[in-house]
Design a protein around this motif. Structure first.
Motif, PDB file in Angstrom:
ATOM      1  N   ASN A 178      30.730  18.458  75.314  1.00 60.15           N
ATOM      2  CA  ASN A 178      31.395  17.820  76.497  1.00 60.15           C
ATOM      3  C   ASN A 178      30.603  17.148  77.652  1.00 60.15           C
ATOM      4  O   ASN A 178      30.407  16.078  78.024  1.00 60.15           O
ATOM      5  CB  ASN A 178      32.864  18.189  77.114  1.00 60.15           C
TER       6      ASN A 178
ATOM      7  N   ALA B   9      31.557   7.439  84.699  1.00 60.16           N
ATOM      8  CA  ALA B   9      31.814   8.686  84.347  1.00 60.16           C
ATOM      9  C   ALA B   9      33.161   8.470  83.676  1.00 60.16           C
ATOM     10  O   ALA B   9      34.214   7.802  83.957  1.00 60.16           O
ATOM     11  CB  ALA B   9      32.108   9.757  85.518  1.00 60.16           C
TER      12      ALA B   9
ATOM     13  N   GLU C  25      27.606   8.265  80.359  1.00 59.01           N
ATOM     14  CA  GLU C  25      27.335   7.722  81.822  1.00 59.01           C
ATOM     15  C   GLU C  25      25.961   7.057  81.509  1.00 59.01           C
ATOM     16  O   GLU C  25      25.714   5.967  82.228  1.00 59.01           O
ATOM     17  CB  GLU C  25      27.332   8.767  82.786  1.00 59.01           C
TER      18      GLU C  25
ATOM     19  N   VAL D 182      36.067  13.019  74.654  1.00 63.88           N
ATOM     20  CA  VAL D 182      36.045  13.847  75.624  1.00 63.88           C
ATOM     21  C   VAL D 182      37.532  13.977  76.564  1.00 63.88           C
ATOM     22  O   VAL D 182      37.848  14.761  77.198  1.00 63.88           O
ATOM     23  CB  VAL D 182      34.955  13.223  76.701  1.00 63.88           C
TER      24      VAL D 182
ATOM     25  N   GLU E  52      34.398   8.502  74.508  1.00 61.31           N
ATOM     26  CA  GLU E  52      35.642   8.491  75.488  1.00 61.31           C
ATOM     27  C   GLU E  52      36.761   9.130  74.819  1.00 61.31           C
ATOM     28  O   GLU E  52      37.432  10.012  75.553  1.00 61.31           O
ATOM     29  CB  GLU E  52      35.727   7.270  75.867  1.00 61.31           C
TER      30      GLU E  52
ATOM     31  N   ARG F 217      29.424  13.425  77.810  1.00 59.65           N
ATOM     32  CA  ARG F 217      29.796  12.762  79.460  1.00 59.65           C
ATOM     33  C   ARG F 217      28.234  11.992  79.705  1.00 59.65           C
ATOM     34  O   ARG F 217      28.144  10.989  80.166  1.00 59.65           O
ATOM     35  CB  ARG F 217      30.181  13.559  80.377  1.00 59.65           C
TER      36      ARG F 217
END
Length: 174
Positions: free
Chosen positions: A80, A94, A88, A43, A40, A84
């Protein structure tokens, strides 16, 4: 008298190892929750990174250097997307990106390249921890690809810095 169990009868925590065991029996020094938090964080800075790479591309003194940085920026975009997807897959949600991003321009192209080089090396350390916390080989292999790309990027930035050094040495010689 109290009988102390042998070293091998002690759990990993009792032996002083801060590892945890997953249901599959694999060990790690990073938990899945820690790995997801690191993803997290990685990103969340994507927009600032993109602005930084675009700036370096615009400042590059040659087409060769522009193309190298474009290839790095494109890899970072891929990373990225991969991070992601991993996030997820484990959380069902997201990652939200910040809407307003501040970008601090380096004073020179070389300073920017040096900053980028050090950023790549710090990313390797962070991503190594992410990889350690993931329990599934499929996702660990994805992070291994990202890690090797980051090492490749560091080498490319070193190449760019060497090109600048060669230019300066040629200027002195002439």
């Amino acid at each position: 008298m109290f009988n102390m169990p042998s070293y091998y009868q002690l759990s990993s925590i009792q032996r002083g190892y801060p590892y945890y065991r997953s249901a599959s029996g694999e060990s790690s020094y990073i938990s899945l929750e820690e790995a997801l938090s690191l993803i997290e964080q990685a990103v969340s800075g994507e927009r600032e990174d993109e602005l930084f790479y675009d700036y370096l591309i615009s400042m590059a003194p040659t087409q060769q250097e522009r193309e190298i940085i474009i290839s790095i920026r494109d890899d970072e975009r891929k990373h990225n997307r991969m991070f992601r997807m991993i996030f997820e897959a484990f959380t069902g949600r997201a990652i939200q990106s910040p809407t307003e991003v501040q970008f601090q321009k380096p004073e020179s192209f070389n300073e920017g390249v040096e900053k980028a080089l050090m950023g790549e090396l710090k990313a390797v350390e962070r991503y190594r921890n992410i990889r350690a916390g993931l329990l599934n080989r499929y996702y660990r292999d994805m992070v291994f690809e990202i890690l090797t790309d980051e090492l490749k990027h560091a080498s490319k930035y070193n190449f760019i810095l060497n090109l600048e050094l060669k230019r300066k040495l040629n200027d002195i010689a002439n």
